[in-house]
Design a protein around this motif. Structure first.
Motif, PDB file in Angstrom:
ATOM      1  N   ILE A  87      29.529  81.403  58.591  1.00  0.00           N
ATOM      2  CA  ILE A  87      30.533  82.152  59.351  1.00  0.00           C
ATOM      3  C   ILE A  87      30.551  83.599  58.880  1.00  0.00           C
ATOM      4  O   ILE A  87      29.967  83.951  57.849  1.00  0.00           O
ATOM      5  CB  ILE A  87      31.939  81.532  59.203  1.00  0.00           C
ATOM      6  CG1 ILE A  87      32.433  81.681  57.752  1.00  0.00           C
ATOM      7  CG2 ILE A  87      31.952  80.079  59.630  1.00  0.00           C
ATOM      8  CD1 ILE A  87      33.885  81.301  57.564  1.00  0.00           C
ATOM      9  N   ASP A  88      31.221  84.441  59.649  1.00  0.00           N
ATOM     10  CA  ASP A  88      31.438  85.850  59.286  1.00  0.00           C
ATOM     11  C   ASP A  88      32.898  86.150  59.566  1.00  0.00           C
ATOM     12  O   ASP A  88      33.283  86.543  60.659  1.00  0.00           O
ATOM     13  CB  ASP A  88      30.518  86.743  60.121  1.00  0.00           C
ATOM     14  CG  ASP A  88      30.584  88.203  59.681  1.00  0.00           C
ATOM     15  OD1 ASP A  88      31.426  88.527  58.812  1.00  0.00           O
ATOM     16  OD2 ASP A  88      29.814  89.025  60.193  1.00  0.00           O
ATOM     17  N   ASN A  89      33.737  85.942  58.573  1.00  0.00           N
ATOM     18  CA  ASN A  89      35.183  86.033  58.750  1.00  0.00           C
ATOM     19  C   ASN A  89      35.778  86.820  57.600  1.00  0.00           C
ATOM     20  O   ASN A  89      35.551  86.495  56.441  1.00  0.00           O
ATOM     21  CB  ASN A  89      35.777  84.613  58.785  1.00  0.00           C
ATOM     22  CG  ASN A  89      37.211  84.604  59.282  1.00  0.00           C
ATOM     23  OD1 ASN A  89      37.974  85.518  58.997  1.00  0.00           O
ATOM     24  ND2 ASN A  89      37.570  83.570  60.013  1.00  0.00           N
ATOM     25  N   SER A  94      39.827  82.087  54.855  1.00  0.00           N
ATOM     26  CA  SER A  94      38.592  81.399  55.221  1.00  0.00           C
ATOM     27  C   SER A  94      37.642  81.245  54.056  1.00  0.00           C
ATOM     28  O   SER A  94      36.646  80.551  54.169  1.00  0.00           O
ATOM     29  CB  SER A  94      37.891  82.164  56.349  1.00  0.00           C
ATOM     30  OG  SER A  94      37.475  83.434  55.875  1.00  0.00           O
ATOM     31  N   SER A  95      37.911  81.882  52.913  1.00  0.00           N
ATOM     32  CA  SER A  95      37.022  81.755  51.765  1.00  0.00           C
ATOM     33  C   SER A  95      37.726  81.209  50.528  1.00  0.00           C
ATOM     34  O   SER A  95      37.198  81.264  49.443  1.00  0.00           O
ATOM     35  CB  SER A  95      36.401  83.119  51.416  1.00  0.00           C
ATOM     36  OG  SER A  95      35.452  83.484  52.370  1.00  0.00           O
ATOM     37  N   ASN A 127      34.564  89.505  52.149  1.00  0.00           N
ATOM     38  CA  ASN A 127      35.137  88.183  51.891  1.00  0.00           C
ATOM     39  C   ASN A 127      34.019  87.162  51.704  1.00  0.00           C
ATOM     40  O   ASN A 127      34.064  86.063  52.235  1.00  0.00           O
ATOM     41  CB  ASN A 127      36.050  87.775  53.051  1.00  0.00           C
ATOM     42  CG  ASN A 127      36.898  86.577  52.719  1.00  0.00           C
ATOM     43  OD1 ASN A 127      37.204  86.304  51.575  1.00  0.00           O
ATOM     44  ND2 ASN A 127      37.280  85.842  53.743  1.00  0.00           N
ATOM     45  N   ARG A 128      33.004  87.540  50.933  1.00  0.00           N
ATOM     46  CA  ARG A 128      31.779  86.743  50.827  1.00  0.00           C
ATOM     47  C   ARG A 128      31.989  85.545  49.904  1.00  0.00           C
ATOM     48  O   ARG A 128      32.532  85.669  48.815  1.00  0.00           O
ATOM     49  CB  ARG A 128      30.663  87.629  50.302  1.00  0.00           C
ATOM     50  CG  ARG A 128      29.269  87.107  50.472  1.00  0.00           C
ATOM     51  CD  ARG A 128      28.265  88.188  50.149  1.00  0.00           C
ATOM     52  NE  ARG A 128      28.430  88.711  48.793  1.00  0.00           N
ATOM     53  CZ  ARG A 128      27.703  89.689  48.282  1.00  0.00           C
ATOM     54  NH1 ARG A 128      26.786  90.285  49.020  1.00  0.00           N
ATOM     55  NH2 ARG A 128      27.904  90.114  47.051  1.00  0.00           N
ATOM     56  N   GLY A 274      30.298  76.746  43.319  1.00  0.00           N
ATOM     57  CA  GLY A 274      30.186  78.018  44.023  1.00  0.00           C
ATOM     58  C   GLY A 274      31.511  78.748  44.049  1.00  0.00           C
ATOM     59  O   GLY A 274      32.413  78.476  43.264  1.00  0.00           O
ATOM     60  N   GLY A 275      31.652  79.680  44.979  1.00  0.00           N
ATOM     61  CA  GLY A 275      32.885  80.448  45.098  1.00  0.00           C
ATOM     62  C   GLY A 275      32.627  81.811  45.727  1.00  0.00           C
ATOM     63  O   GLY A 275      31.576  82.056  46.343  1.00  0.00           O
ATOM     64  N   ARG A 276      33.576  82.721  45.550  1.00  0.00           N
ATOM     65  CA  ARG A 276      33.414  84.089  46.056  1.00  0.00           C
ATOM     66  C   ARG A 276      32.468  84.861  45.149  1.00  0.00           C
ATOM     67  O   ARG A 276      32.436  84.643  43.938  1.00  0.00           O
ATOM     68  CB  ARG A 276      34.776  84.787  46.112  1.00  0.00           C
ATOM     69  CG  ARG A 276      35.742  84.180  47.116  1.00  0.00           C
ATOM     70  CD  ARG A 276      37.133  84.738  46.940  1.00  0.00           C
ATOM     71  NE  ARG A 276      37.171  86.181  47.078  1.00  0.00           N
ATOM     72  CZ  ARG A 276      37.281  86.843  48.236  1.00  0.00           C
ATOM     73  NH1 ARG A 276      37.373  86.164  49.353  1.00  0.00           N
ATOM     74  NH2 ARG A 276      37.309  88.148  48.245  1.00  0.00           N
TER      75      ARG A 276
END
Length: 277
Positions: A87-89, A94-95, A127-128, A274-276
């Protein structure tokens, strides 16, 4: 005339409210729908079985078809369903850690397969985030540490793709290939108690125990005791005496009748990493 005009204005206001109400409620419904929250305006249909849901428009249809063919073989061979969400949000929600978990809750059924592996990638620069999750037997094969290691490795491809120094399309393609390859490798690896090296080690341990027992008993056994050389004809019991020495008291704490425990959380148990970034 003035009274009629008032009625007319009131009638117009009521009609406007009635017409606007469905639009407002429809807008609110769209705002809270999970599909729209994560995947708003993508124009693609959601796929739940061995799929790459590319709602950020990163991959070509040919690439997606190639990825999904590999995923389909994994699902058919050993019932492992692998699904990716891209996604691209730029919304913070959303993350969050709950985002990929909610993706599974809303979009997938982990109980429908023996294993389910999920990749959640948000490519928005502000917001990766990237997560890898394992459900079913994948929870024990792709553990938290393994999922985190894989996620960190995949994050490197995303950073390289967004750095502007190389071919972004190639980096994203390598990232997805790496995710599929590593997931396949981890899921094919048998549990340790089914591996050949475990059985070999178990056999060697059992053999060592048997050898130690044989060595311990090889020195012979003592066959004489205090009665061996006693002549029973000239032996008799001449007295018996018991001497009281002391009394011992033992105190034990009375157990409470009440008991407590922690309840399990809702949803499916899973591993994650994982994570941001």
């Amino acid at each position: 005339m003035m009274k009629k005009k008032r009625y007319y204005i009131l009638f117009v206001i009521i009609m406007l409210v009635l017409l606007a109400a469905p639009c407002i409620s429809g807008k609110n419904a769209m705002a809270i729908a999970p599909e729209d929250f994560y995947l708003e305006g993508n124009g693609n249909s959601l796929k739940r079985e061995s799929a790459v849901n590319d709602f950020a428009g990163i991959y070509t249809q040919e690439q997606i078809a190639s990825f999904e063919e590999k995923l389909r073989k994994m699902r058919e061979e050993y019932d492992c369903n692998v699904v990716a969400f891209v996604i691209d949000n730029n919304e913070w929600e959303s993350s969050e850690q709950s985002a990929p978990e909610r993706a599974v809750k809303f979009f997938l059924n982990p109980s429908s397969h023996k294993s389910t592996v999920v990749l959640w990638l948000n490519v928005c620069r502000s917001n990766r985030s990237l997560y890898v999750l394992g459900y079913g037997s994948a929870e024990y094969k792709i553990t938290d540490s393994e999922a985190d290691r894989l996620a960190k490795n995949l994050q490197g491809y995303v950073k390289e793709a967004q750095s502007g120094t190389g071919d972004a399309q190639s980096q994203y393609s390598q990232m997805m290939d790496e995710f599929i390859t590593q997931s396949d490798l981890e899921m094919r690896t048998p549990f340790f108690f089914l591996a050949w090296w475990f059985h070999l080690g178990l056999g060697l341990l059992a053999g060592a125990i048997v050898v130690l027992i044989l060595l311990k008993n090889s020195g012979g056994k003592m066959t004489t005791n205090g009665r061996t050389y006693m002549n029973k004809s000239f032996s008799e019991l001449i007295g018996r005496r018991d001497i009281y020495t002391h009394t011992t008291y033992v105190r034990t704490r009375k157990s409470s009748s009440s008991s407590g425990g922690r309840g399990g959380g809702g949803g499916h148990s899973h591993s994650s990493g994982g994570g941001r970034f």
